[in-house]
Enzyme design. Structure first.
Site, mmCIF file in Angstrom:
data_model
loop_
_atom_site.group_PDB
_atom_site.id
_atom_site.type_symbol
_atom_site.label_atom_id
_atom_site.label_comp_id
_atom_site.label_asym_id
_atom_site.label_seq_id
_atom_site.Cartn_x
_atom_site.Cartn_y
_atom_site.Cartn_z
ATOM 1 N N HIS A 1 0.829 -1.220 0.000
ATOM 2 C CA HIS A 1 0.000 0.000 0.000
ATOM 3 C C HIS A 1 0.851 1.253 0.000
ATOM 4 C CE1 HIS A 1 0.672 1.000 4.293
ATOM 5 N NE2 HIS A 1 0.608 -0.301 4.513
ATOM 6 N N CYS B 1 3.514 -4.878 6.435
ATOM 7 C CA CYS B 1 3.124 -4.578 5.062
ATOM 8 C C CYS B 1 4.318 -4.146 4.226
ATOM 9 C CB CYS B 1 2.071 -3.472 5.049
ATOM 10 S SG CYS B 1 0.470 -3.987 5.708
#
Length: 420
Positions: A317, A335
């Site tokens: 992201h 992440c």
């Protein structure tokens, strides 16, 4: 398992008779034609005549010797035709939708023998009342009218998980057809919570995949039944793969075997490391919120251009707050952080079903944490089937496909809300 053709049928069971092998005379005169006799067809059909309490998932089974089934007609007790699709191995016909409870069906099956003789058998059976047993919930992670990446596994998830002794029965009711043909097999996650279907190589771009999860009314063990009958047909799009290397803190983006870009990333910090392994993009969100309240490291953050890789909350992201660390230091909660501009560009390249390979981090990817069908070799994947793997797909140890290889080439649970 795949359907190659569709027949219009009426409820069926069949029987036939054995054939005698042809023999030739040893004292024939010169020029005398070879004398030969052939056995007559023999067939056994299920459900047997007069069967009662047949599950609504019932199908017409045929065991044929010395011939082949040339006609099947199935009707209900009101004379309406029941459509059915033949199993690829020729062992039976599966109604195109579940049978109705407490109804009577009749099937007529005609078998033509090697001798040219035909045999027709008729069977009549009655289905059971609507089951009162609790249903096992199933989710088919393959929607219709979509375009998926070349690593997209057909995935069915179950709650509660399927016990080992019931997996073969469930697997026999899961069907995949590919056009052009690219056969594969199903493989179970060890706890029975998910089952994946894939081929030995990635899907070829342009392939059409049709799936049916025909579980409604299927007895699963002694205590449960299947929940619903689901179908979906979608296509495979362009070939895209991502390779993320912790050593260089770079993501390499390949399309059709060519490197498009290398992007700086920041991965999980030592206390929340990113998983290493072969993952598949599962979801794509222009905007979402990560909410980990209740965890050991609670936080709530809005993110853009988020692409899910695992059930436990690992995403790729945009992370403008970590742009100064990207390419140098790992600071995320697991992440893969990109700059806002790079995350936006990547969203325009990737598809759900694209392969993402992460290497060099502190922890390996856990089985079943996401769609982990590609995180094992074909040899290991095929061992997870609850049914025999077709001879043409028997695995031989091979090197895993290169992340930059063109697909098809040679060689070539409830989601967590977390992220970081």
């Amino acid at each position: 398992m795949r359907f190659r053709r569709r027949l219009t049928l009426f409820a069926v069971t069949v029987a036939a008779a054995p054939l005698a092998l042809g023999a030739c005379t040893s004292d024939r005169r010169p020029g005398q034609q070879h004398a030969e006799t052939r056995a007559k067809p023999e067939v056994t059909v299920t459900p047997a005549e007069g069967s009662r309490d047949v599950p609504i998932s019932g199908e017409i089974g045929t065991d044929v010797k010395h011939g082949r089934v040339t006609a099947v007609r199935i009707t209900d007790d009101k004379g309406a035709t029941v459509e059915a699709e033949p199993r690829e191995d020729g062992t039976g016909w599966v109604p195109s939708k579940p049978l109705a409870p407490k109804r009577t069906y009749t099937a007529e099956v005609t078998v033509t023998g090697d001798s040219g003789d035909t045999v027709t058998r008729k069977t009549t059976f009655t289905t059971q009342p609507k089951s009162s047993k609790p249903a096992i919930s199933s989710v088919l992670y393959f929607a219709g009218n979509r375009t998926y990446g070349t690593a997209m596994p057909v995935t069915v998830a179950f709650d509660p998980p399927i016990p080992k002794e019931a997996r073969a029965d469930v697997q026999r009711r899961l069907f995949v057809k590919t056009d052009p043909p690219q056969p594969g097999t199903w493989s179970w996650v060890s706890d029975g919570s998910q089952v994946y279907y894939r081929a030995p190589d990635f899907w070829r771009p342009g392939t059409t995949i049709s799936v049916r999860s025909a579980l409604e009314g299927l007895p699963i063990g002694k205590e449960h039944v299947g929940d619903t009958d689901k179908r979906a047909t979608s296509k495979i799009g362009r070939q895209v793969q991502l390779e993320i290397d912790n050593a260089t803190k770079r993501m390499s983006v390949f399309q059709d075997g060519k490197l498009l870009r290398k992007l700086p990333v920041s991965l999980g910090k030592p206390s929340t490391p990113t998983s290493s392994g072969k993952m598949v993009i599962m979801e794509k969100h222009d905007f979402t919120t990560f909410d980990t309240r209740g965890s050991a490291d609670p936080y709530v953050v809005d993110v853009e251009d988020a692409q899910r890789l695992t059930w436990r909350g690992e995403f790729i992201h945009g992370a403008p707050w970590s742009e100064g660390d990207q390419g140098y230091t790992n600071v995320s909660h697991g992440c893969t952080n990109l700059s806002a501009a790079n995350a936006d560009w990547l969203m325009g390249v990737t598809q759900v079903g694209d392969l993402v390979t992460v290497k060099g981090t502190e922890v390996p990817l856990d089985e079943g944490n996401g769609w982990t069908a590609w995180n094992v070799s074909w040899e290991q994947f095929a061992k997870g089937s609850a049914l025999p793997v077709p001879a043409g797909l028997q695995p031989t140890p091979t090197q895993a496909p290169d992340p930059g290889a063109v697909a098809g080439g040679s060689p070539e649970p409830a989601p967590s809300a977390s992220g970081g």
